[in-house]
Write a protein that holds these residues in place. Structure first.
Motif, PDB file in Angstrom:
ATOM      1  N   LYS A   1       0.816  -1.212   0.000  1.00 64.89           N
ATOM      2  CA  LYS A   1       0.000   0.000   0.000  1.00 64.89           C
ATOM      3  C   LYS A   1       0.848   1.260   0.000  1.00 64.89           C
ATOM      4  O   LYS A   1       0.475   2.271  -0.576  1.00 64.89           O
TER       5      LYS A   1
ATOM      6  N   PHE B   1       1.781   3.349  -3.284  1.00 63.76           N
ATOM      7  CA  PHE B   1       0.868   4.286  -3.937  1.00 63.76           C
ATOM      8  C   PHE B   1       0.875   5.642  -3.232  1.00 63.76           C
ATOM      9  O   PHE B   1      -0.011   5.969  -2.458  1.00 63.76           O
TER      10      PHE B   1
ATOM     11  N   LEU C   1      -0.249   8.272  -7.664  1.00 70.72           N
ATOM     12  CA  LEU C   1      -1.659   8.282  -8.047  1.00 70.72           C
ATOM     13  C   LEU C   1      -1.982   9.472  -8.932  1.00 70.72           C
ATOM     14  O   LEU C   1      -2.824   9.386  -9.823  1.00 70.72           O
TER      15      LEU C   1
ATOM     16  N   LEU D   1      -1.694   8.992 -12.695  1.00 67.92           N
ATOM     17  CA  LEU D   1      -2.762   8.276 -13.392  1.00 67.92           C
ATOM     18  C   LEU D   1      -3.818   9.283 -13.808  1.00 67.92           C
ATOM     19  O   LEU D   1      -3.917  10.372 -13.267  1.00 67.92           O
TER      20      LEU D   1
ATOM     21  N   SER E   1      -7.285   4.643 -10.304  1.00 69.67           N
ATOM     22  CA  SER E   1      -6.958   5.463  -9.130  1.00 69.67           C
ATOM     23  C   SER E   1      -8.065   5.376  -8.082  1.00 69.67           C
ATOM     24  O   SER E   1      -7.781   5.315  -6.881  1.00 69.67           O
ATOM     25  N   ASP E   2      -9.325   5.334  -8.502  1.00 74.01           N
ATOM     26  CA  ASP E   2     -10.429   5.176  -7.553  1.00 74.01           C
ATOM     27  C   ASP E   2     -10.335   3.829  -6.833  1.00 74.01           C
ATOM     28  O   ASP E   2     -10.523   3.742  -5.620  1.00 74.01           O
TER      29      ASP E   2
ATOM     30  N   ILE F   1      -7.617   2.012  -6.342  1.00 70.49           N
ATOM     31  CA  ILE F   1      -6.452   2.014  -5.450  1.00 70.49           C
ATOM     32  C   ILE F   1      -6.753   2.807  -4.181  1.00 70.49           C
ATOM     33  O   ILE F   1      -6.415   2.383  -3.078  1.00 70.49           O
ATOM     34  N   LEU F   2      -7.409   3.963  -4.331  1.00 75.23           N
ATOM     35  CA  LEU F   2      -7.749   4.760  -3.155  1.00 75.23           C
ATOM     36  C   LEU F   2      -8.636   3.975  -2.196  1.00 75.23           C
ATOM     37  O   LEU F   2      -8.471   4.044  -0.978  1.00 75.23           O
TER      38      LEU F   2
ATOM     39  N   GLN G   1     -10.924  15.857 -10.550  1.00 67.77           N
ATOM     40  CA  GLN G   1     -10.018  14.988  -9.814  1.00 67.77           C
ATOM     41  C   GLN G   1     -10.616  14.646  -8.457  1.00 67.77           C
ATOM     42  O   GLN G   1     -11.298  15.449  -7.835  1.00 67.77           O
TER      43      GLN G   1
ATOM     44  N   LEU H   1      -7.024  12.690  -3.641  1.00 66.69           N
ATOM     45  CA  LEU H   1      -5.715  12.839  -4.264  1.00 66.69           C
ATOM     46  C   LEU H   1      -5.094  14.187  -3.924  1.00 66.69           C
ATOM     47  O   LEU H   1      -3.896  14.278  -3.645  1.00 66.69           O
TER      48      LEU H   1
END
Length: 139
Positions: free
Chosen positions: A25, A28, A33, A36, A43-44, A46-47, A120, A124
């Motif tokens: 984790k 990232f 991020l 991307l 990205s969504d 991964i978040l 965005q 982020l």
């Protein structure tokens, strides 16, 4: 796949190659991020995967099996990983961005949809601020 997602691999044939890339984790960062596409499905995902208050049972499936670029990027990434030299970490990070971007291209093509909203994700922005101002950042 998200953390702790149960999965299995179907029978592989003699010429099949299976590559499992595991990422901590902490890999990232906000800058990673941010590279991307804004508001991208990756990205969504991964978040949500790095958040502690989520049920981690999701996965994304990309139909990229016919992508010569993706295969080349993965091959080059593996060469840098197994034969590291000067700036290998930076090069590996660049290949990861290229791999994610290529997967997004295929996802977009598969779904025949373009994001009309270029907004965005605010998380982020917060992560990027914290990373850039970690010495003076307060609640």
């Amino acid at each position: 796949m998200d953390t702790n997602v149960p999965h299995t691999i179907c029978d592989a044939e003699e010429k099949d190659i299976i590559i499992n890339i595991l990422m901590d984790k902490s890999y990232f960062t906000a800058s990673m991020l941010g590279q991307l596409s804004s508001n991208s499905i990756i990205s969504d995902f991964i978040l949500e995967a790095i958040s502690h208050d989520r049920l981690h049972n999701r996965f994304l499936l990309f139909h990229c099996q016919n992508s010569d670029k993706l295969g080349s990027h993965v091959e080059n990434l593996l060469c840098e990983f197994y034969e590291p030299s000067f700036c290998s970490k930076d090069i590996i990070n660049a290949y990861m961005v290229l791999i994610f971007a290529e997967m997004l291209r295929h996802f977009q093509t598969d779904n025949n949809c373009k994001s009309a909203n270029g907004k965005q994700n605010p998380i982020l922005d917060i992560l990027l601020y914290m990373e850039e101002n970690f010495q003076s950042c307060t609640l």
